[in-house]
Structures are given as structure tokens and as C-alpha cells.
Design a protein around this motif. Sequence first.
Motif, PDB file in Angstrom:
ATOM      1  N   ILE A   6       0.932  -0.984   0.087  1.00  0.00           N
ATOM      2  CA  ILE A   6      -0.092   0.012  -0.157  1.00  0.00           C
ATOM      3  C   ILE A   6       0.842   1.168  -0.084  1.00  0.00           C
ATOM      4  O   ILE A   6       1.951   1.261   0.672  1.00  0.00           O
ATOM      5  CB  ILE A   6      -0.941   0.039   1.313  1.00  0.00           C
ATOM      6  CG1 ILE A   6      -1.968   1.227   1.186  1.00  0.00           C
ATOM      7  CG2 ILE A   6      -0.361  -0.039   2.592  1.00  0.00           C
ATOM      8  CD1 ILE A   6      -3.253   1.109   2.117  1.00  0.00           C
ATOM      9  N   ASN A   7       0.681   2.213  -0.907  1.00  0.00           N
ATOM     10  CA  ASN A   7       1.475   3.362  -0.999  1.00  0.00           C
ATOM     11  C   ASN A   7       1.102   4.454  -0.303  1.00  0.00           C
ATOM     12  O   ASN A   7      -0.085   4.542   0.405  1.00  0.00           O
ATOM     13  CB  ASN A   7       1.813   3.719  -2.570  1.00  0.00           C
ATOM     14  CG  ASN A   7       0.446   4.279  -3.263  1.00  0.00           C
ATOM     15  OD1 ASN A   7      -0.545   4.253  -2.767  1.00  0.00           O
ATOM     16  ND2 ASN A   7       0.604   3.983  -4.765  1.00  0.00           N
ATOM     17  N   GLN A   8       1.639   5.709  -0.390  1.00  0.00           N
ATOM     18  CA  GLN A   8       0.811   6.716   0.368  1.00  0.00           C
ATOM     19  C   GLN A   8      -0.508   7.178  -0.119  1.00  0.00           C
ATOM     20  O   GLN A   8      -1.140   7.657   0.751  1.00  0.00           O
ATOM     21  CB  GLN A   8       2.136   7.919  -0.202  1.00  0.00           C
ATOM     22  CG  GLN A   8       1.657   9.108   0.786  1.00  0.00           C
ATOM     23  CD  GLN A   8       1.759   8.800   2.396  1.00  0.00           C
ATOM     24  OE1 GLN A   8       2.979   8.520   2.753  1.00  0.00           O
ATOM     25  NE2 GLN A   8       0.674   9.278   3.034  1.00  0.00           N
ATOM     26  N   GLY A  44      11.483   1.517   8.274  1.00  0.00           N
ATOM     27  CA  GLY A  44      12.129   0.793   9.175  1.00  0.00           C
ATOM     28  C   GLY A  44      11.429   0.720  10.569  1.00  0.00           C
ATOM     29  O   GLY A  44      11.667  -0.064  11.367  1.00  0.00           O
ATOM     30  N   VAL A  45      10.324   1.562  10.555  1.00  0.00           N
ATOM     31  CA  VAL A  45       9.760   1.783  11.998  1.00  0.00           C
ATOM     32  C   VAL A  45       8.191   1.612  11.987  1.00  0.00           C
ATOM     33  O   VAL A  45       7.584   0.584  12.563  1.00  0.00           O
ATOM     34  CB  VAL A  45       9.852   3.327  12.271  1.00  0.00           C
ATOM     35  CG1 VAL A  45       9.155   3.403  13.575  1.00  0.00           C
ATOM     36  CG2 VAL A  45      11.524   3.580  12.576  1.00  0.00           C
ATOM     37  N   PRO A  60       5.204  -6.556   8.695  1.00  0.00           N
ATOM     38  CA  PRO A  60       5.277  -5.794   7.641  1.00  0.00           C
ATOM     39  C   PRO A  60       6.539  -5.040   7.482  1.00  0.00           C
ATOM     40  O   PRO A  60       7.203  -4.701   8.425  1.00  0.00           O
ATOM     41  CB  PRO A  60       4.126  -4.677   8.259  1.00  0.00           C
ATOM     42  CG  PRO A  60       3.048  -5.469   8.853  1.00  0.00           C
ATOM     43  CD  PRO A  60       3.783  -6.398   9.876  1.00  0.00           C
ATOM     44  N   LEU A  61       6.780  -4.674   6.348  1.00  0.00           N
ATOM     45  CA  LEU A  61       7.962  -3.882   5.850  1.00  0.00           C
ATOM     46  C   LEU A  61       7.605  -2.433   5.524  1.00  0.00           C
ATOM     47  O   LEU A  61       6.687  -2.296   4.789  1.00  0.00           O
ATOM     48  CB  LEU A  61       8.577  -4.757   4.826  1.00  0.00           C
ATOM     49  CG  LEU A  61       9.869  -3.771   4.170  1.00  0.00           C
ATOM     50  CD1 LEU A  61      11.205  -3.817   5.332  1.00  0.00           C
ATOM     51  CD2 LEU A  61      10.235  -4.679   3.087  1.00  0.00           C
ATOM     52  N   PHE A  62       8.362  -1.405   5.997  1.00  0.00           N
ATOM     53  CA  PHE A  62       8.034  -0.086   5.906  1.00  0.00           C
ATOM     54  C   PHE A  62       9.248   0.434   5.086  1.00  0.00           C
ATOM     55  O   PHE A  62      10.347   0.541   5.484  1.00  0.00           O
ATOM     56  CB  PHE A  62       7.722   0.648   7.280  1.00  0.00           C
ATOM     57  CG  PHE A  62       6.626   0.138   7.816  1.00  0.00           C
ATOM     58  CD1 PHE A  62       5.260   0.736   7.686  1.00  0.00           C
ATOM     59  CD2 PHE A  62       6.787  -0.965   8.952  1.00  0.00           C
ATOM     60  CE1 PHE A  62       4.275   0.147   8.347  1.00  0.00           C
ATOM     61  CE2 PHE A  62       5.628  -1.349   9.654  1.00  0.00           C
ATOM     62  CZ  PHE A  62       4.350  -0.918   9.322  1.00  0.00           C
ATOM     63  N   GLU A  63       8.983   0.823   3.867  1.00  0.00           N
ATOM     64  CA  GLU A  63       9.890   1.612   3.120  1.00  0.00           C
ATOM     65  C   GLU A  63       9.553   3.101   2.717  1.00  0.00           C
ATOM     66  O   GLU A  63       8.492   3.578   3.341  1.00  0.00           O
ATOM     67  CB  GLU A  63      10.118   0.926   1.486  1.00  0.00           C
ATOM     68  CG  GLU A  63      10.545  -0.681   1.885  1.00  0.00           C
ATOM     69  CD  GLU A  63      11.859  -0.602   2.227  1.00  0.00           C
ATOM     70  OE1 GLU A  63      12.557   0.204   2.360  1.00  0.00           O
ATOM     71  OE2 GLU A  63      12.416  -1.690   2.445  1.00  0.00           O
ATOM     72  N   GLU A  64      10.346   3.930   2.225  1.00  0.00           N
ATOM     73  CA  GLU A  64       9.942   5.162   1.903  1.00  0.00           C
ATOM     74  C   GLU A  64       8.595   5.335   1.135  1.00  0.00           C
ATOM     75  O   GLU A  64       8.119   6.540   1.352  1.00  0.00           O
ATOM     76  CB  GLU A  64      10.896   5.895   1.029  1.00  0.00           C
ATOM     77  CG  GLU A  64      12.223   5.949   1.919  1.00  0.00           C
ATOM     78  CD  GLU A  64      13.474   6.914   1.324  1.00  0.00           C
ATOM     79  OE1 GLU A  64      13.066   7.219   0.054  1.00  0.00           O
ATOM     80  OE2 GLU A  64      14.599   7.097   1.798  1.00  0.00           O
TER      81      GLU A  64
END
Length: 486
Positions: A34-36, A97-98, A235-239
Motif C-alpha cells: 500500500i502506497n502513500q 524501518g519503523v 510488515p516492511l516499511f519503506e519510503e
Amino acid sequence: MHYQVTLVVVALIFIGGVIPDDSLNQNPGIVTRINQAGLDFIQENAIERLKEDIESETFDDISGTVSAVFFDVDYVVSNIRIAEFEVETSSLKLVPGVGLEFTISGGSVSLNDVNWSYEGGIFSDEGSFDTTVDGLDLDITLGIRKNEDGHPVLAPEGCSGDVGSGSIDLDSDSWLADLLSGSLEDVLTDTVNDQICDIITEQISEYSDEVLSGLNLKLEVDSYTEVDYSLISNPLFEESYMETAHKGEFYPIGQSDWEVPFSVPAIDTTGGLNKMVDIWISDYVINSRYYVLQELGILTYTITEDMLPSTLQYGLNARILGRVIPQLKRRYGKRPMEIVVTSTSPPTVEFSEDGATITEYADLDAYVVLEDTTRVNVFTIALTGHEQASVGVSYRNITLEMTSMSVDAELKHSEIGHLNTLMIQHVVDSYIKSSVLPCLNEIGKQGFPLPHIDFVAYVNPVVSLGKDYILLESDLDWEVHTHPHE
């Protein structure tokens, strides 16, 4: 009758919807991102829900003492209930990362009918007041983890904030009320500042629990199988996106320890992010169901003449089939026949940029039904079916449309002498052309279910295929009449 192998195998697979530990490092059967834009959709609806729910919340009562000229004044402030919560701007952003950061700026909290009272010396008074505390700014860090059942859990992990101030005018002619007003403004502002984080994070937790409880991760899709969409890692959090990895495997109902004897291929997830959400579905998901149905012995079917379309050229009795197999008519006259189709190996599907390729293997056993109702096996044909299919999406289901199909027939056993394989192949081809493709496409419209939240709909979905996977790209919207606010 040979076409029934393909029809039966695919039908049983699609009817009702065909669709770990991090240390195992297994590949996921399904990956979602899911994106911004998707987070903005969530945030816009979540803030409205938050504004509604927080209006019923209360702050703790306040009591204290202030010094007058010759004595102390004890005061109590109670019924500090939020009447209105307004937000100038808010956002839900990715923190690589958070997790996620939920920000509120320029908020205000209106408090109505707040009770106050004081006693000091020979003086006492009571009443109520309204006030608005402005300048509310909050930053809330949200973490999403998988629990032991593989279900996502959202938990606020930190909150910092600041509020401005609110003016208080106590409706009293007493000089002590004027003295007390300034002190109450300070302590009330401090109370809001100290407790607003707890109130809002609690509401976020309750709202997220409600939303996530509607995320169906284990679905019974028919009387035999269930699909497991549980998370295999946090889950993985990227930019630019949040990614979740799901197991994507079928089991017999209630047997989650079932072992599928092949591994999940790695999915190339370098594309996507053109819409709010992307979902990659490995062909492993469908193939795991094929395997389960095969092992359970479900992929077998008995066909009688009354089950066949009236438009077919060849019926199912010894006289009519005797046109291509004369021995049948000579030996059994007009006796009715039955066909038993049994899958001999799990069907397989393979996705590529060119589409979906489905391969099935089965034995076709032909029986003549005698006058005493006993059945006599007259021949067995080994069939291999090959289909090409295009993939689409309807509502929450991935759908298939067969674009071409062929079945290769090979005589395996005969009790009535030599059979003309070319004529048998002609019968098979005739069935395919006249009815198999339309039947399969009707079944394919049912599709198999996507991971979803009960009250969220996929909007303007686009489906593409790559090596070993389907990619669904879609926007999101709340479903009519099932919005979580209702």
C-alpha cells in the motif's frame, strides 16, 4: 465424453472460489503493498471516525488548592467532557524501518458544561463553564506487527504533543472566582496536554482493531478446503510503501499442519505502485489447492447421459457411441453408459506474461450399465488437458476466461478390442468446441477470493501477469452501506 475431464477438474477447483516463522525465510504466496495514496485514503476516513468517537471521551477530574490572601481555596473541576474535536490538518506517513506516523496539526478540543466548585474560608461557589483548548499538535508513532496467529496488530508505540491554551470565564460575581479562573486555565491546559495522547491512541487502537478484525485471513472456500492468508513476517516499511507477506496456501479444513510437497517460487515485485494497493499472487496459491484436492480424492466425477447438454453431437449410450466405436453397439446394443473421470496427478497452473496455462491429467473410464445395474468397464483413456486463460478481476475475486483448450487422448486399456484413437480424439474435440469452453468460462467467472477487509472495495482494478504470479493494482473505497462509521 472426454471433455468432461477438463470440465470436472477445473470445476471442482474453482467452485466456491479457487482462489511460519521469520526464521524459515520462506517465500510468500501473496505479497501486498500500500502506497502513500492508500495511506491517505485510510487517514481521511480514520480522522473522521476519530473526530466522532473522541467527542464522547472525558478527562480526569481535577482538584487542587490555590492561595488567597489569608486562606487557601480548594477547588474541584469535573465532567470535563469533549464536546467537539476539530483538526486543521492531519497526515499518515511512512517511517522507513519503523512503521507509520500519524500527525495532527492545529487541532482544538471544545469542552462544554464543565462543572467547577470551590471552598475557601467562609466562601464557596459552584457552576459550569465552556471553553476551547486550541493549538493542539500531536505526533503518534504506529507499529504494525503480526501476532502468533499471523494476524496484523496495530499498536501506538509513542506519542508526543503540545497544546496552546483556553480561556475560562467562571460565571460568578465572587472575587475568588476571578482569582481561580487563571489557575484553572493553567491546570486544565496541563490536563489536556497530559491526557490527550492516551485518549487518542486508545481510540486509534479500538478503530484499528475493528478494521483489522474484518480482514479475512483464513477462509473456507468450499466443503473441503480453506486458504490461509496469514502473515509470515512483520510488515516492511519503506519510503514509498508498506509491504506485507502472506502465506497463501490451501489446506484441508481444520488441518493447518498439512504439508504441500513443493516450495513457493520467488515473486518479482519490482513493478506496481501505480494505484493505492498492489497484490502479487503466486501460482503456488492455486497449485496448493490442486494438490489438496488431489490428495483428498475430490477430483473424480461420474457422468451420465442426463447430465450432458442436449446440443452435443454424441450422447452417452452404447448405440450412439457405437458410431465411432462399433464394438459397443454390437455387444451392448442401446445400454446406457457412464463415464468416470479421475484426476491422476494434481493439475498445475503456470502464470507468465502471455497468460495462464493450465495442465490436467486424468483417466476416463467408460462403463456400460447392464440390466441388473452392474457396471462393466469397457475401456480406459488417459487424457491430458491444456488450457490458455486470460485473468481478470470481479469485485473481490480473480477470474479466469479460457481462450483456448485442447485435450490429448491416448488409449490406456480396452476390453472390447482395438479402438480408433483418431475417432475418439474427434469426439473429444467436438465436445470442446460445442460446450466445454462456455462451461469453463461460466465457472471461471466465480474465480477465487482475494485477501480483503469486509467493508473496503477494490476500485478500477488492473490485472497483469508475470513469471509465476498475478499482479492486481487497484484503488480503494468504502463499500456502500457497509462503511465502518455506520
